[in-house]
Enzyme design. Structure first.
Site, PDB file in Angstrom:
ATOM      1  N   SER A 113       0.800  -1.229   0.000  1.00 51.09           N
ATOM      2  CA  SER A 113       0.000   0.000   0.000  1.00 51.09           C
ATOM      3  C   SER A 113       0.830   1.275   0.000  1.00 51.09           C
ATOM      4  O   SER A 113       0.281   2.352  -0.220  1.00 51.09           O
ATOM      5  CB  SER A 113      -0.909   0.029   1.223  1.00 51.09           C
ATOM      6  OG  SER A 113      -2.099  -0.608   0.917  1.00 51.09           O
ATOM      7  N   LYS A 117       0.492   3.571  -2.916  1.00 55.60           N
ATOM      8  CA  LYS A 117      -0.755   4.292  -3.222  1.00 55.60           C
ATOM      9  C   LYS A 117      -0.606   5.815  -3.394  1.00 55.60           C
ATOM     10  O   LYS A 117      -1.211   6.384  -4.302  1.00 55.60           O
ATOM     11  CB  LYS A 117      -1.819   3.947  -2.174  1.00 55.60           C
ATOM     12  CG  LYS A 117      -2.296   2.507  -2.368  1.00 55.60           C
ATOM     13  CD  LYS A 117      -3.185   1.960  -1.271  1.00 55.60           C
ATOM     14  CE  LYS A 117      -3.504   0.503  -1.621  1.00 55.60           C
ATOM     15  NZ  LYS A 117      -4.107  -0.253  -0.553  1.00 55.60           N
ATOM     16  N   TYR A 138      -3.230  -2.548 -10.357  1.00 56.93           N
ATOM     17  CA  TYR A 138      -3.178  -2.349  -8.902  1.00 56.93           C
ATOM     18  C   TYR A 138      -2.296  -3.416  -8.238  1.00 56.93           C
ATOM     19  O   TYR A 138      -1.433  -3.099  -7.414  1.00 56.93           O
ATOM     20  CB  TYR A 138      -4.609  -2.368  -8.335  1.00 56.93           C
ATOM     21  CG  TYR A 138      -4.642  -2.394  -6.828  1.00 56.93           C
ATOM     22  CD1 TYR A 138      -4.428  -1.237  -6.101  1.00 56.93           C
ATOM     23  CD2 TYR A 138      -4.860  -3.592  -6.138  1.00 56.93           C
ATOM     24  CE1 TYR A 138      -4.422  -1.261  -4.707  1.00 56.93           C
ATOM     25  CE2 TYR A 138      -4.861  -3.623  -4.756  1.00 56.93           C
ATOM     26  CZ  TYR A 138      -4.638  -2.453  -4.046  1.00 56.93           C
ATOM     27  OH  TYR A 138      -4.630  -2.483  -2.680  1.00 56.93           O
ATOM     28  N   TYR A 195      -3.800   3.387   7.731  1.00 55.40           N
ATOM     29  CA  TYR A 195      -4.935   2.487   7.965  1.00 55.40           C
ATOM     30  C   TYR A 195      -5.835   3.039   9.056  1.00 55.40           C
ATOM     31  O   TYR A 195      -6.055   4.252   9.138  1.00 55.40           O
ATOM     32  CB  TYR A 195      -4.445   1.077   8.336  1.00 55.40           C
ATOM     33  CG  TYR A 195      -3.544   0.458   7.286  1.00 55.40           C
ATOM     34  CD1 TYR A 195      -3.972   0.300   5.979  1.00 55.40           C
ATOM     35  CD2 TYR A 195      -2.271   0.026   7.602  1.00 55.40           C
ATOM     36  CE1 TYR A 195      -3.159  -0.267   5.018  1.00 55.40           C
ATOM     37  CE2 TYR A 195      -1.443  -0.556   6.641  1.00 55.40           C
ATOM     38  CZ  TYR A 195      -1.903  -0.695   5.354  1.00 55.40           C
ATOM     39  OH  TYR A 195      -1.095  -1.241   4.412  1.00 55.40           O
ATOM     40  N   VAL A 213       1.440  -3.391   3.969  1.00 54.30           N
ATOM     41  CA  VAL A 213       1.431  -4.627   4.756  1.00 54.30           C
ATOM     42  C   VAL A 213       2.728  -5.438   4.652  1.00 54.30           C
ATOM     43  O   VAL A 213       2.889  -6.430   5.347  1.00 54.30           O
ATOM     44  CB  VAL A 213       0.238  -5.548   4.423  1.00 54.30           C
ATOM     45  CG1 VAL A 213      -1.055  -4.975   4.949  1.00 54.30           C
ATOM     46  CG2 VAL A 213       0.165  -5.829   2.946  1.00 54.30           C
TER      47      VAL A 213
HETATM   48  N1  GLU Z   1      -1.846  -5.842  -1.827  1.00 50.87           N
HETATM   49  C1  GLU Z   1      -2.579  -5.478  -0.726  1.00 50.87           C
HETATM   50  C2  GLU Z   1      -4.048  -5.647  -0.942  1.00 50.87           C
HETATM   51  O1  GLU Z   1      -4.636  -4.985  -1.731  1.00 50.87           O
HETATM   52  C3  GLU Z   1      -2.253  -4.084  -0.282  1.00 50.87           C
HETATM   53  C4  GLU Z   1      -2.475  -4.091   1.116  1.00 50.87           C
HETATM   54  C5  GLU Z   1      -1.740  -3.042   1.876  1.00 50.87           C
HETATM   55  O2  GLU Z   1      -0.517  -2.935   1.841  1.00 50.87           O
HETATM   56  O3  GLU Z   1      -2.454  -2.337   2.576  1.00 50.87           O
HETATM   57  O4  GLU Z   1      -4.677  -6.453  -0.350  1.00 50.87           O
END
Ligand code: GLU
Length: 509
Positions: free
Chosen positions: A147, A150, A278, A330, A348
């Site tokens: 993430s 992003k 993505y 988060y 994550v």
């Molecule tokens: N690849 C992860 C997902 O979309 C990203 C999660 C993350 O790092 O928050 O589930």
């Protein structure tokens, strides 16, 4: 500029050894792999073969170098954003050692590939807006961005479409629910670009105007942006993570279909292509050492400090940092904004990218996560960092916290306050004296001539200030460099009232 040469050439040999200069630069955090150094080597005609012990610089060459490479001059003059870089690194190392003991949390296991990483790994990497570098631990081990990719997709979408268009498709409020929650805001849009739904939306906007762009073009565009952000050091793609991600993506598919059902996407979007993009973005990999240049670029208003490449517009970066501040961590984003007060984005894989605007980018990577998905060590590192340094957004209004400002030279903060105090005493500015005292200033402090506030008050006949200082219990007869006391000053200038007040106070001692 000749001056600087003479200061460095303290043995008056008329030349400087390049190796010695490199040592000074290194202490300031300018490392050998710095992209800017390559140009310096080129100008000096240095290659790997003659590098660098025999190379010497005369005054003219030295002046030429610092003229064409201002970062060298800045470093040699100790004018980089963190002037006492070695002290700063020592403190960061202490924090690192403390935080390393924390083995709390667990690695993410919802994607098989993530569950396989060695959980003990830990890296901290720093890059300032002047390109000063410092890294500790497993800073060369590549990991996937997850993430933490992003914010960059959001920046790319903003640059392509502008704020209004982008936010016709994605909101900018914290969601208050977990990063992959099957939830949209009240008008059927993803809450913000920092959680999955919103990040999928950012992906749908990339190269949207270019209908001839293939999936490869789109991913290539994102990857190239990361390479620019990381000064062309290694940035790759972990295909195993990608495949793993794709296989276990029911939730992300569900989010995408849910958004399509709500009419959230722009026209002409291929949902599967968007999701693949993505997953690919989450699977981009690099090391903590390289990655720190990305938040440093954000800290530096969109310009990579090591290459001078303006990757994003300053306004894009500002908007992105606003959302990182409110939504980047988060379900702990509010707490992070409150306690740490810095724009950040975690992933994550255990990474946290932190921006200290106008100062530096920091990457902390350690795979064990807490319940909401943030790196346990990453969070502890951030907490300790802002306990020590005045990096919290709003530390600027809380001046008396005892925190260190590493942007100041070693004695600069004290000297500044001392000058204000002496100036206030000689001008009768009681308010300023009270303010300084409230901020922890020692009213007995003397300047390099041994002159104190009470000397100045006596010399300038500032009766009110004199009374205030006596009431505060300052030393009544400190001696300046010439052996003079405040009473001597008052007598010499024939300030009878000051003489009276001081004599009385001295008697009552
Ligand atoms: N690849 C992860 C997902 O979309 C990203 C999660 C993350 O790092 O928050 O589930």
């Amino acid at each position: 500029m000749g001056n600087l040469f003479q200061v460095l050439d303290d043995k008056k040999k008329g030349k400087l050894n390049f190796k010695d200069l490199l040592m000074i630069l290194m202490r300031e955090g300018i490392l050998q792999d710095d992209n800017r150094m390559q140009n310096v080597y080129k100008d000096l005609g240095i290659s790997k073969q003659n590098f660098p012990s025999q190379v010497t610089l005369n005054e003219a060459t030295f002046d030429q170098i610092i003229k064409s490479h201002t970062f060298v001059k800045k470093a040699l003059k100790k004018e980089m954003v963190i002037p006492n870089f070695q002290d700063f690194c020592t403190e960061i190392r202490k924090i690192y050692t403390q935080v390393e003991k924390n083995t709390g949390g667990a690695v993410a296991d919802y994607i098989p590939q993530l569950a396989r990483v060695n959980p003990d790994q830990f890296a901290v990497s720093i890059c300032t807006i002047d390109g000063q570098r410092f890294a500790l631990g497993n800073s060369d081990v590549p990991f996937c961005l997850q993430s933490s990719s992003k914010p960059i997709n959001y920046c790319l979408a903003l640059e392509e479409h502008g704020l209004d268009k982008v936010h016709q498709h994605v909101g900018r409020e914290p969601s208050g629910v977990s990063f992959n929650a099957l939830a949209l805001n009240s008008i059927g849009l993803p809450h913000n670009p920092m959680i999955n739904a919103g990040a999928i939306m950012s992906c749908s906007l990339l190269k949207l105007k270019d209908q001839s762009a293939s999936s490869a073009d789109r991913f290539g565009y994102v990857l190239e942006t990361w390479r620019r952000l990381c000064a062309r050091k290694y940035v790759g793609f972990d295909n195993t993570v990608y495949l793993s991600e794709r296989k276990t993506a029911d939730r992300n598919y569900a989010l995408a279909y849910f958004m399509r059902e709500n009419g959230a996407f722009p026209d002409n979007v291929d949902l599967i292509d968007v999701l693949e993009l993505y997953f690919q973005c989450c699977s981009i990999e690099t090391s903590a050492y390289n990655l720190a240049m990305a938040p440093a670029t954000l800290a530096n208003a969109g310009m990579n400090p090591l290459t001078g490449d303006q990757v994003f517009k300053a306004t894009t970066v500002r908007d992105c940092m606003s959302l990182m501040t409110t939504c980047g961590m988060y379900d702990w984003s509010g707490e992070f904004a409150f306690k740490i007060g810095l724009p950040a984005k975690s992933g994550v894989s255990g990474v946290i990218q932190v921006v200290v605007p106008n100062v530096m980018g920091i990457v902390i990577w350690s795979p064990r996560l807490d319940k909401v998905g943030n790196s346990v060590r990453g969070i502890e590192f951030c907490k300790r960092l802002v306990e020590l340094y005045n990096f919290h957004n709003f530390d600027s209004v809380a001046r008396n916290t005892g925190k260190i400002d590493p942007r100041k030279r070693k004695h600069e903060a004290t000297v500044e306050k001392l000058v204000s105090m002496i100036y206030a005493a000689s001008n009768g500015d009681l308010e300023e004296l009270r303010r300084l005292q409230a901020n922890g200033m020692d009213l007995n402090m003397a300047d390099y001539d041994g002159r104190t506030a009470i000397h100045l008050a006596a010399s300038e006949n500032q009766i009110e200030v004199l009374r205030f200082l006596i009431n505060q219990g300052v030393f009544l007869d400190p001696k300046d460099r010439w052996g003079g006391t405040p009473l001597d000053d008052a007598k010499r200038h024939k300030h009878t009232e000051a003489v009276k007040i001081l004599s009385k106070a001295l008697k009552g001692k």
